[in-house]
Design an enzyme around this catalytic site. Structure first.
Site, PDB file in Angstrom:
ATOM      1  N   ASP A 121       0.855  -1.173   0.000  1.00 47.22           N
ATOM      2  CA  ASP A 121       0.000   0.000   0.000  1.00 47.22           C
ATOM      3  C   ASP A 121       0.909   1.247   0.000  1.00 47.22           C
ATOM      4  OD1 ASP A 121      -2.296   1.679   0.651  1.00 47.22           O
ATOM      5  OD2 ASP A 121      -1.515   1.705   2.703  1.00 47.22           O
ATOM      6  N   ASP A 170      -0.247   5.064   1.012  1.00 50.16           N
ATOM      7  CA  ASP A 170      -0.477   6.033   2.085  1.00 50.16           C
ATOM      8  C   ASP A 170      -0.358   5.397   3.470  1.00 50.16           C
ATOM      9  OD1 ASP A 170      -1.650   8.638   0.639  1.00 50.16           O
ATOM     10  OD2 ASP A 170      -2.457   6.870  -0.349  1.00 50.16           O
ATOM     11  N   ASN A 202      -8.776  -1.516   4.027  1.00 53.83           N
ATOM     12  CA  ASN A 202      -8.919  -1.850   2.605  1.00 53.83           C
ATOM     13  C   ASN A 202      -7.699  -2.593   2.050  1.00 53.83           C
ATOM     14  OD1 ASN A 202      -7.312   0.477   2.695  1.00 53.83           O
ATOM     15  ND2 ASN A 202      -7.876   1.030   0.603  1.00 53.83           N
ATOM     16  N   SER A 262      -2.546   1.412  -4.523  1.00 55.60           N
ATOM     17  CA  SER A 262      -3.099   2.434  -3.638  1.00 55.60           C
ATOM     18  C   SER A 262      -4.534   2.773  -3.971  1.00 55.60           C
ATOM     19  CB  SER A 262      -2.241   3.698  -3.768  1.00 55.60           C
ATOM     20  OG  SER A 262      -2.799   4.735  -2.994  1.00 55.60           O
ATOM     21  N   GLY A 263      -5.315   2.985  -2.920  1.00 50.64           N
ATOM     22  CA  GLY A 263      -6.649   3.558  -3.054  1.00 50.64           C
ATOM     23  C   GLY A 263      -6.540   5.063  -3.221  1.00 50.64           C
TER      24      GLY A 263
HETATM   25 MG   LIG Z   1      -2.728   3.042   3.799  1.00 59.06          MG
END
Ligand SMILES: [Mg+2]
Length: 274
Positions: A73, A75, A233, A162-163
Site C-alpha cells: 500500500d 499512504d 482496505n 493504492s486507493g
Molecule cells: Mg494506507
C-alpha cells in the site's frame, strides 16, 4: 517447527534473557531467529509487550527464500502521509476529509463510497496543487529506501498499489525504480479536479486482484508474495499473500495480518526474506 523472527540487530541483557527462555537465539543479518517447539498467541503478545520489540511468527508454509514479490500500500505504509488529507489541507478542508479517511481505514466505512465522497470535496482544486503536495508533504516512511535496495539486490519485484492516486504512485515508481504501480486516476477538466475518478475505483478487491494478476504475470504463487498495508482496505490483498505485514497499522488490521511491525521501519520486512 515454528520460527520466531526478532526484528532487532541487537538485544539488551533483559531482552536476551527473556528470549532465551523461549529457545536458542540465532543471530542473522540485522535480526534474530528462534526455532521453538510451540508458541501461542498469548505468549507472543507477552514477549512483544515485555521486550518492546517487533516479534513475529513466520506463517506456516511460508518460505522466505522463495519470495519474488512485495506488494505494498502507499499512504501511511510506503509513505508517511495520507495524500488526500494533505490535498484537502491546501483547500482548508483537511478536518472534514481526514475524518472520513480515518473511519475508512478503521473499516467503519465502505472504502469506495468514502473515496467518492472525499474526491467530490476536492472539486475545483487547481491540479498544480498536486505537485505542491508531492514536493512539500510527501515523505517516505523510515527504512523505505533500504527495503527497496534490499529487494532489488535479491531480484524481488516491488508493486505499489493504492486507493489513492496515480499522480503520486507514478512519481514514486519513477523516482524509486519500482516495478509496478496501480491507483485511482483523478479526473480533471480545464486544469482543475472535477470531483470524480476515471473508471472503477481501486479499493480492497482491486488490490487483491492486482496481487493475483501479478502472480500470473510473474508465474509465481501467492505464497511467494509478501503484502504490506496499514488500513482495512488492504486486508483482502493481505489475505491472499503467503505473509502479510500490518505496518504501524490500525488494530483491526493487526488482528488479521500474519505479522505486524509497530516499532521498526519498513526495512524490517527484509528479515522475512532469504
Ligand atoms: Mg494506507
Amino acid at each position: 517447527m515454528p520460527t520466531l523472527i526478532i526484528h532487532s540487530p541487537t538485544l539488551n541483557d533483559a531482552q536476551h534473557t527473556l528470549l532465551k527462555s523461549v529457545g536458542d537465539l540465532q543471530a542473522r543479518n540485522n535480526h534474530y531467529r528462534i526455532e521453538c517447539a510451540s508458541i501461542d498467541a498469548e505468549k507472543l503478545f507477552e514477549l512483544r509487550q515485555e521486550s518492546e520489540l517487533d516479534i513475529n511468527l513466520l506463517p506456516e508454509g511460508f518460505d522466505g527464500s522463495q519470495v519474488k514479490l512485495l506488494i505494498s500500500d502507499m499512504d501511511s505504509t510506503l509513505i508517511a502521509i495520507e495524500c488526500i488529507d494533505e490535498i484537502a489541507d491546501y483547500m482548508n478542508i483537511k478536518p472534514q476529509v481526514s475524518a472520513i479517511t480515518e473511519a475508512a481505514m478503521r473499516g467503519e466505512l465502505d472504502f469506495e463510497g468514502s473515496l467518492t465522497k472525499r474526491v467530490a470535496l476536492l472539486t475545483g482544486l487547481n491540479t498544480d496543487m498536486l505537485q505542491t503536495v508531492y514536493d512539500e508533504r510527501l515523505m517516505l516512511n523510515p527504512g523505505a529506501e533500504a527495503l527497496i535496495t534490499g529487494l532489488k539486490s535479491q531480484d524481488i519485484k516491488f508493486a505499489l498499489v493504492s486507493g489513492g492516486f496515480t499522480f503520486f504512485t507514478e512519481r514514486l515508481k519513477e523516482k524509486l525504480g519500482l516495478d509496478y504501480a496501480r491507483a485511482n486516476v483523478l479526473a480533471e477538466t480545464d486544469g482543475k479536479l472535477n470531483g470524480s475518478v476515471v473508471g472503477s475505483i481501486v479499493g480492497a478487491q482491486a488490490k487483491a486482484d492486482f496481487l493475483n494478476e501479478l502472480c500470473a504475470e510473474l508465474n509465481i504463487t501467492p505464497n511467494q508474495v509478501i503484502a504490506a498495508g496499514d488500513g482495512a482496505n488492504d486486508l483482502l490483498m493481505m489475505n491472499e499473500a503467503g505473509l502479510s505485514v500490518a505496518y504501524h497499522a490500525k488494530p483491526a488490521v493487526q488482528a488479521k495480518a500474519s505479522t505486524a511491525l509497530n516499532h521498526r521501519g519498513l526495512d524490517a520486512i527484509l528479515d522475512f526474506i532469504g
